[in-house]
Design a protein around this motif. Structure first.
Motif, PDB file in Angstrom:
ATOM      1  N   ALA A   1       0.794  -0.969   0.042  1.00  0.00           N
ATOM      2  CA  ALA A   1      -0.002   0.136  -0.159  1.00  0.00           C
ATOM      3  C   ALA A   1       0.749   1.248   0.014  1.00  0.00           C
ATOM      4  CB  ALA A   1      -0.792   0.060   0.950  1.00  0.00           C
ATOM      5  N   VAL A   2       1.993   1.395   0.743  1.00  0.00           N
ATOM      6  CA  VAL A   2       2.827   2.530   0.972  1.00  0.00           C
ATOM      7  C   VAL A   2       3.234   2.855  -0.642  1.00  0.00           C
ATOM      8  CG1 VAL A   2       4.861   3.603   1.509  1.00  0.00           C
ATOM      9  CG2 VAL A   2       3.420   2.316   3.197  1.00  0.00           C
ATOM     10  N   PRO A   3       3.975   1.952  -1.278  1.00  0.00           N
ATOM     11  CA  PRO A   3       4.490   2.492  -2.823  1.00  0.00           C
ATOM     12  C   PRO A   3       3.362   2.586  -3.897  1.00  0.00           C
ATOM     13  CG  PRO A   3       4.877   0.240  -2.582  1.00  0.00           C
ATOM     14  CD  PRO A   3       4.520   0.583  -1.049  1.00  0.00           C
ATOM     15  N   ALA A   4       2.058   1.954  -3.621  1.00  0.00           N
ATOM     16  CA  ALA A   4       1.221   2.393  -4.405  1.00  0.00           C
ATOM     17  C   ALA A   4       0.274   3.700  -4.215  1.00  0.00           C
ATOM     18  CB  ALA A   4       0.135   1.302  -4.219  1.00  0.00           C
ATOM     19  N   ALA A   5       0.363   4.045  -2.799  1.00  0.00           N
ATOM     20  CA  ALA A   5      -0.230   5.519  -2.496  1.00  0.00           C
ATOM     21  C   ALA A   5       0.681   6.517  -2.722  1.00  0.00           C
ATOM     22  CB  ALA A   5      -0.420   5.396  -0.893  1.00  0.00           C
ATOM     23  N   LYS A   6       2.066   6.326  -2.400  1.00  0.00           N
ATOM     24  CA  LYS A   6       3.267   7.176  -2.955  1.00  0.00           C
ATOM     25  C   LYS A   6       3.023   7.361  -4.373  1.00  0.00           C
ATOM     26  CE  LYS A   6       7.349   9.132  -3.159  1.00  0.00           C
ATOM     27  NZ  LYS A   6       7.640   9.498  -4.564  1.00  0.00           N
ATOM     28  N   TYR A   7       2.974   6.601  -5.317  1.00  0.00           N
ATOM     29  CA  TYR A   7       2.683   6.658  -6.710  1.00  0.00           C
ATOM     30  C   TYR A   7       1.535   7.660  -6.933  1.00  0.00           C
ATOM     31  CZ  TYR A   7       1.723   5.840 -11.562  1.00  0.00           C
ATOM     32  OH  TYR A   7       1.314   6.052 -12.816  1.00  0.00           O
ATOM     33  N   TRP A   8       0.426   7.220  -6.494  1.00  0.00           N
ATOM     34  CA  TRP A   8      -0.687   7.813  -6.927  1.00  0.00           C
ATOM     35  C   TRP A   8      -1.149   9.257  -6.308  1.00  0.00           C
ATOM     36  CZ3 TRP A   8      -3.528   7.852 -11.063  1.00  0.00           C
ATOM     37  CH2 TRP A   8      -5.029   8.442 -10.930  1.00  0.00           C
ATOM     38  N   VAL A   9      -0.854   9.337  -5.021  1.00  0.00           N
ATOM     39  CA  VAL A   9      -1.326  10.406  -4.266  1.00  0.00           C
ATOM     40  C   VAL A   9      -0.430  11.685  -4.907  1.00  0.00           C
ATOM     41  CG1 VAL A   9      -1.414  11.606  -1.982  1.00  0.00           C
ATOM     42  CG2 VAL A   9      -2.696   9.307  -2.527  1.00  0.00           C
TER      43      VAL A   9
ATOM     44  N   LEU B   1       7.728  -0.033 -10.009  1.00  0.00           N
ATOM     45  CA  LEU B   1       8.559  -1.328 -10.026  1.00  0.00           C
ATOM     46  C   LEU B   1       8.652  -1.815  -8.375  1.00  0.00           C
ATOM     47  CD1 LEU B   1      11.380  -0.262 -12.333  1.00  0.00           C
ATOM     48  CD2 LEU B   1       9.432  -1.860 -12.700  1.00  0.00           C
ATOM     49  N   ASP B   2       8.445  -1.051  -7.505  1.00  0.00           N
ATOM     50  CA  ASP B   2       8.684  -1.493  -6.216  1.00  0.00           C
ATOM     51  C   ASP B   2       7.225  -2.504  -5.852  1.00  0.00           C
ATOM     52  OD1 ASP B   2       9.871  -2.064  -3.770  1.00  0.00           O
ATOM     53  OD2 ASP B   2       8.722  -0.252  -2.886  1.00  0.00           O
TER      54      ASP B   2
ATOM     55  N   THR C   1      -8.528  -9.656 -12.167  1.00  0.00           N
ATOM     56  CA  THR C   1      -8.003 -10.005 -13.601  1.00  0.00           C
ATOM     57  C   THR C   1      -6.703  -9.753 -14.230  1.00  0.00           C
ATOM     58  OG1 THR C   1     -10.565 -10.277 -13.966  1.00  0.00           O
ATOM     59  CG2 THR C   1      -9.028 -10.263 -15.934  1.00  0.00           C
ATOM     60  N   GLU C   2      -6.485  -8.521 -13.846  1.00  0.00           N
ATOM     61  CA  GLU C   2      -5.063  -7.982 -14.235  1.00  0.00           C
ATOM     62  C   GLU C   2      -3.965  -8.583 -13.648  1.00  0.00           C
ATOM     63  OE1 GLU C   2      -4.138  -4.154 -15.806  1.00  0.00           O
ATOM     64  OE2 GLU C   2      -5.747  -3.294 -15.073  1.00  0.00           O
ATOM     65  N   LEU C   3      -4.008  -8.700 -12.093  1.00  0.00           N
ATOM     66  CA  LEU C   3      -3.132  -9.326 -11.571  1.00  0.00           C
ATOM     67  C   LEU C   3      -2.989 -10.755 -11.558  1.00  0.00           C
ATOM     68  CD1 LEU C   3      -3.606  -7.448  -8.024  1.00  0.00           C
ATOM     69  CD2 LEU C   3      -2.068  -6.969  -9.806  1.00  0.00           C
ATOM     70  N   ALA C   4      -4.097 -11.323 -12.468  1.00  0.00           N
ATOM     71  CA  ALA C   4      -3.753 -13.090 -12.692  1.00  0.00           C
ATOM     72  C   ALA C   4      -2.928 -13.368 -13.866  1.00  0.00           C
ATOM     73  CB  ALA C   4      -4.942 -13.512 -12.954  1.00  0.00           C
ATOM     74  N   ASP C   5      -2.495 -12.097 -14.487  1.00  0.00           N
ATOM     75  CA  ASP C   5      -1.494 -12.321 -15.709  1.00  0.00           C
ATOM     76  C   ASP C   5      -0.377 -11.320 -15.288  1.00  0.00           C
ATOM     77  OD1 ASP C   5      -0.089 -12.726 -17.931  1.00  0.00           O
ATOM     78  OD2 ASP C   5      -1.493 -11.819 -19.246  1.00  0.00           O
TER      79      ASP C   5
ATOM     80  N   ARG D   1      -0.332   1.304 -14.830  1.00  0.00           N
ATOM     81  CA  ARG D   1      -1.712   1.232 -14.857  1.00  0.00           C
ATOM     82  C   ARG D   1      -2.309   0.352 -13.675  1.00  0.00           C
ATOM     83  NH1 ARG D   1      -6.692   3.376 -15.575  1.00  0.00           N
ATOM     84  NH2 ARG D   1      -8.060   1.711 -16.258  1.00  0.00           N
ATOM     85  N   VAL D   2      -1.475  -0.734 -13.561  1.00  0.00           N
ATOM     86  CA  VAL D   2      -1.803  -1.603 -12.506  1.00  0.00           C
ATOM     87  C   VAL D   2      -1.939  -0.775 -11.036  1.00  0.00           C
ATOM     88  CG1 VAL D   2      -1.121  -3.737 -11.163  1.00  0.00           C
ATOM     89  CG2 VAL D   2      -1.280  -3.527 -13.663  1.00  0.00           C
ATOM     90  N   VAL D   3      -0.673  -0.218 -10.856  1.00  0.00           N
ATOM     91  CA  VAL D   3      -0.502   0.365  -9.643  1.00  0.00           C
ATOM     92  C   VAL D   3      -1.759   1.547  -9.388  1.00  0.00           C
ATOM     93  CG1 VAL D   3       0.848   2.147  -8.065  1.00  0.00           C
ATOM     94  CG2 VAL D   3       1.742   0.162  -9.486  1.00  0.00           C
ATOM     95  N   GLU D   4      -1.939   2.273 -10.357  1.00  0.00           N
ATOM     96  CA  GLU D   4      -3.231   3.255 -10.425  1.00  0.00           C
ATOM     97  C   GLU D   4      -4.205   2.543  -9.918  1.00  0.00           C
ATOM     98  OE1 GLU D   4      -6.012   5.521 -13.492  1.00  0.00           O
ATOM     99  OE2 GLU D   4      -3.695   5.751 -13.755  1.00  0.00           O
ATOM    100  N   ARG D   5      -4.870   1.312 -10.529  1.00  0.00           N
ATOM    101  CA  ARG D   5      -5.710   0.514 -10.132  1.00  0.00           C
ATOM    102  C   ARG D   5      -5.795   0.208  -8.656  1.00  0.00           C
ATOM    103  NH1 ARG D   5      -9.790   2.586 -12.580  1.00  0.00           N
ATOM    104  NH2 ARG D   5     -10.885   0.538 -11.832  1.00  0.00           N
ATOM    105  N   ILE D   6      -4.786  -0.294  -8.150  1.00  0.00           N
ATOM    106  CA  ILE D   6      -4.520  -0.680  -6.992  1.00  0.00           C
ATOM    107  C   ILE D   6      -4.726   0.496  -5.804  1.00  0.00           C
ATOM    108  CG2 ILE D   6      -2.822  -1.385  -5.047  1.00  0.00           C
ATOM    109  CD1 ILE D   6      -1.342  -3.123  -7.067  1.00  0.00           C
TER     110      ILE D   6
END
Length: 555
Positions: free
Chosen positions: A376-384, A432-433, A471-475, A485-490
């Motif tokens: 959650a921290v790197p995803a939040a850092k990226y998006w916010v 990437l993290d 679905t995105e994370l399954a592949d 795009r994946v991190v944004e959705r997270i």
């Protein structure tokens, strides 16, 4: 001389004399939610005092002066002796002293310490953002120092002290100390394993001597720095004090200060080590692992700091619109302006709720919460931090031409807004993290899914977004090219789940309809018109009397 040519009317009063904390409903509710009842009264009292100070005319003037008078480097004294000192405006020291006395470097081990500190950091950043850098680094250094119990016993009481002591001298003789860090070098930047600074162990003595440089070293007048250097066993972490135990200055040559886009009140320096004494922290060859918890904590502060800038910008935009008249009425009552303000308010509230949830996870400190934070921290850092510049830019536009003038304070916010997306790793580094966590640490994804799963069934758009993310994370084949795009959705799914659980229905409904439901344009102000946007805007108003309805007609 032209006083008789016109009467000044329709000008917005300055937003001063308000309680920055109490007026922020999203923040105050988060504190009430995440702080235990036994601690809550004290926390609310502390934050109320800080909020009233941050909203005062005096402290806002401190912030303006600290920004207008950047630090000045003095490499030598009048006799030619090397001193390597940086002079700051008195307002900088007043801001920093108030922040330290309010406990903004003291979180580890205090009851609800991280939530209380994060809320205070969010409030006080709105007074002036630049001095948040030494506060953040000092707070974040504690877990790294704890890898060496003897070192932590010496330094931790100083770093968590509520006393600010200006000036360089032996830190063990001071009532409080600040700590910075130096990781990046010219040739590598984020790729710290390419660092060339050497660390040579002293024969028969404690410590190492460092030779090399650091390309970015913020707040160089701090009492010490955690740095990375190449020892015999590989890249290692070291503590470099500015003043040695005997009172002499350590070799710490400040070559120049960076001329930065924003963050003007804070000094960022290029420094050289040439026989600089240092104490190793952690094992040789494990420097990244030793300092990584400091990096994670400062990344959380990037989220909190960006949430603060968003809140400040939105407050100014809503305040302006509540008083400014155009085309026969108040701006805030115009449907299109209301849509823009509501859209900005959603972004601000989502950032605040997410930042405070992460701080609460630090306080819980369970295996489950640590796994959750890993993703959650790197995803939040990226998006916010990415959203911050967009929010501030749109909020500035709400003030029209007045927002483009320095006196409004909005240009300063706009220059500051990109900083947190760069500091502690740019967007690609965060993405990437997140991928590393997904691929190597399955418990992190499990913890994240359990977190967002707590809101399942409450909103069909959130449920669909969770399903789409799975679905995105399954592949994960070739996932790096679509990592952003994946991190944004997270991040959006996490924000949506938190708002569904804790925000008023009008807020969560608007967020899910736009960010998760797809009914949202490429610019702010494109929310579905059928939503209760007036309530969203009213919730974001920075003055309690305004939120109760006063001022809606200009009275």
């Amino acid at each position: 001389m032209a006083a008789t040519t016109h009467t000044v009317t329709n000008q917005v009063p300055p937003l001063v004399g308000h309680d920055v904390f109490a007026a922020d409903r999203a923040l105050s509710e988060a504190v009430e939610r995440h702080v235990a009842p036994g601690v809550l009264p004290v926390a609310l009292e502390e934050l109320g005092e800080l909020g009233r100070a941050a909203g005062s005319a005096q402290v806002q003037e401190w912030g303006a002066r600290a920004n207008a008078h950047p630090p000045v480097l003095r490499t030598h004294d009048r006799f030619g002796h090397r001193v390597d000192e940086v002079d700051f405006h008195p307002s900088w020291h007043r801001l920093l002293g108030h922040a330290v006395s309010a406990g903004l470097t003291d979180a580890w081990g205090r009851p609800a310490g991280h939530v209380r500190r994060a809320a205070g950091f969010l409030v006080w950043t709105q007074a002036e953002a630049g001095h948040g850098c030494p506060l953040s680094m000092t707070h974040a250094a504690v877990p790294t120092l704890r890898t060496d119990p003897a070192l932590a016993a010496e330094w931790e009481p100083l770093l968590t002290s509520h006393t600010y002591v200006e000036g360089l001298r032996n830190p063990m003789e001071k009532a409080g100390a600040l700590l910075g860090m130096g990781m990046t070098e010219k040739q590598g930047g984020t790729d710290v394993r390419s660092n060339t600074t050497r660390a040579e162990a002293l024969s028969g003595a404690d410590g190492y001597l460092l030779t090399g440089h650091k390309w970015f070293c913020s707040a160089p007048m701090s009492d010490g720095f955690l740095v990375l250097a190449q020892a015999a066993g590989g890249l290692s972490c070291f503590l470099v004090p500015r003043v040695l135990p005997d009172g002499t200055r350590n070799v710490f040559a400040i070559q120049r200060l960076k001329d930065k886009l924003g963050n003007r009140s804070n000094a960022s320096a290029e420094v050289e080590f040439d026989g600089t004494w240092a104490h190793r922290v952690g094992e040789e060859g494990r420097g990244v692992r030793t300092i990584i918890e400091m990096v994670a904590a400062t990344r959380l502060d990037c989220v909190v700091g960006s949430a603060a800038l968003m809140r400040q910008a939105v407050s100014q935009a809503v305040h302006h619109s509540a008083y400014r008249r155009a085309f026969g009425g108040l701006l805030i009552d115009k449907p299109l302006m209301r849509n823009v303000l509501a859209d900005l308010a959603l972004e601000s509230e989502a950032a605040t709720v997410l930042a405070m949830r992460l701080a609460a996870a630090y306080d819980e400190d369970t295996d489950e919460e640590r796994a959750f934070l890993r993703l959650a921290v790197p995803a939040a850092k990226y998006w916010v931090t990415k959203r911050c510049s967009a929010v501030v830019g749109e909020a500035l536009e709400c003030l029209g031409g007045n927002g483009y003038v320095e006196e409004s304070g909005m240009p300063r916010l706009l220059r500051e807004a990109p900083l947190n997306s760069l500091w502690e790793g740019s967007g690609n580094v965060q993405a990437l993290d997140v991928l590393r966590a997904l691929q190597r640490e399955p418990r992190a994804l499990d913890a994240f899914l359990r977190e967002v799963g707590r809101a399942r069934g409450a909103d069909h758009r959130l449920d669909a977004a969770i399903k789409g993310l799975l679905t995105e994370l399954a592949d994960l084949e070739g996932v790096e090219a679509r990592a952003r795009r994946v991190v944004e959705r997270i991040a959006l799914v996490l924000q949506g789940s938190l708002l569904v659980r804790w925000a008023p229905p009008e807020v969560s409904d608007a967020f899910c309809a736009s960010r998760l439901g797809g009914d949202w344009g490429s610019a702010f102000g494109t929310l579905p018109h059928s939503l209760d946007l007036a309530s969203v805007v009213a919730r974001a108003r920075p003055d309690a009397d305004q939120r109760r309805g006063r001022g809606s007609d200009g009275g």
